[in-house]
Design a protein around this motif. Structure first.
Motif, PDB file in Angstrom:
ATOM      1  N   SER A  74     -29.015  21.812 -62.972  1.00 62.30           N
ATOM      2  CA  SER A  74     -29.845  22.138 -61.813  1.00 62.30           C
ATOM      3  C   SER A  74     -30.239  23.599 -61.873  1.00 62.30           C
ATOM      4  CB  SER A  74     -29.110  21.860 -60.492  1.00 62.30           C
ATOM      5  OG  SER A  74     -28.167  22.879 -60.217  1.00 62.30           O
ATOM      6  N   ASP A 139     -38.610  26.026 -65.119  1.00 60.88           N
ATOM      7  CA  ASP A 139     -39.790  25.400 -65.706  1.00 60.88           C
ATOM      8  C   ASP A 139     -40.355  26.262 -66.840  1.00 60.88           C
ATOM      9  OD1 ASP A 139     -42.026  23.967 -66.325  1.00 60.88           O
ATOM     10  OD2 ASP A 139     -43.020  24.249 -64.391  1.00 60.88           O
ATOM     11  N   TYR A 160     -32.739  20.230 -66.055  1.00 57.47           N
ATOM     12  CA  TYR A 160     -32.568  20.464 -64.619  1.00 57.47           C
ATOM     13  C   TYR A 160     -33.442  19.537 -63.781  1.00 57.47           C
ATOM     14  CZ  TYR A 160     -36.983  22.937 -63.633  1.00 57.47           C
ATOM     15  OH  TYR A 160     -38.305  23.255 -63.429  1.00 57.47           O
ATOM     16  N   GLU A 161     -34.512  19.005 -64.365  1.00 52.90           N
ATOM     17  CA  GLU A 161     -35.378  18.085 -63.625  1.00 52.90           C
ATOM     18  C   GLU A 161     -34.816  16.665 -63.599  1.00 52.90           C
ATOM     19  OE1 GLU A 161     -39.722  20.249 -64.269  1.00 52.90           O
ATOM     20  OE2 GLU A 161     -39.199  18.535 -65.548  1.00 52.90           O
ATOM     21  N   HIS A 162     -33.820  16.402 -64.435  1.00 52.51           N
ATOM     22  CA  HIS A 162     -33.246  15.055 -64.517  1.00 52.51           C
ATOM     23  C   HIS A 162     -31.763  15.028 -64.172  1.00 52.51           C
ATOM     24  CE1 HIS A 162     -36.895  13.354 -66.364  1.00 52.51           C
ATOM     25  NE2 HIS A 162     -36.999  14.527 -66.955  1.00 52.51           N
TER      26      HIS A 162
END
Length: 229
Positions: A74, A139, A160-162
């Motif tokens: 995260s 990002d 971190y997006e998953h």
């Protein structure tokens, strides 16, 4: 091979040196350190493992072991891990620790390896899909855009997006699904055997490069073009 997955840091791009990192933030904030103190602080930050994409901590404090192990799951964990390590080093203003973290997320802090553009462009010309699979807490797409490489990337799969990080095969599986390719016809290219080697669990072929400064690694990505056939 119908697709190639690339790691980000140490594979396609390299972070600036700890001294460049600290010097840039001092200039941005209007603070100054004598050259000797600046060099010593940069060395201490590097040994602490405070620069994301840089060297791992020489000695990881026990109190950071838990967050360090999952730091790429995260954005909050990533920032907590690296600013926590940074704060172990005395700097002239406590606000510098967050400023340093913010600096490492800027395109100016990263340089593509000399052969990255050639390899990505050639894969695109051959009709080979390209994905970026990275353990990261922010990002990275703006870095690719700023350096003119975004046009060659078909999918970004960022830990971190998953909420899952390499070597967990699920992250590589997401990338293969986004590219609509069979993992057995995919090449994973990275600099970390423990992390990037996780793609082998899906049947991907894995190729490793050394995590070196850009000036010391001019053409290590070129063999990828031969591997995909």
């Amino acid at each position: 091979m119908t697709a190639v997955l690339f790691d980000f840091s140490g594979t396609l791009f390299r972070i600036e040196s700890a001294e460049s990192w600290l010097r840039a933030v001092l200039q941005e904030t209007g603070l100054a350190l004598p050259e000797g103190e600046l060099a010593e602080a940069a060395r201490a930050l590097e040994e602490a493992g405070a620069l994301p994409g840089g060297a791992a901590p020489v000695a990881l404090p026990e109190e950071f072991a838990g967050v360090w192990a999952v730091r790429d799951e995260s954005a909050a964990l990533h920032r907590a891990a690296y600013t926590g390590l940074s704060r172990r080093v005395a700097l002239p203003d406590p606000a510098l620790h967050d400023a340093l973290y913010d600096r490492h997320m800027t395109p100016a802090a990263w340089s593509p390896y000399p052969d990255a553009a050639q390899v990505l462009r050639t894969l695109r010309e051959r009709g080979i899909g390209v994905g970026v699979v990275s353990n990261i807490g922010w990002d990275l797409r703006p870095v690719f855009r700023e350096h003119g490489l975004d046009e060659f990337v078909d999918a970004y799969v960022l830990s971190y997006e998953h909420g899952v990080q390499k070597p967990d095969p699920r992250l590589f599986s997401v990338a293969c699904a986004e590219l609509d390719v069979d993992p057995r016809r995919v090449l994973m290219v990275g600099d970390s055997r423990p992390a990037d080697g996780g793609a082998a669990a899906l049947g991907c072929r894995v190729h490793f490069v050394d995590h070196l400064p850009v000036t010391q690694r001019p053409d290590a990505l070129l063999p990828v073009l031969d591997l995909v056939g």
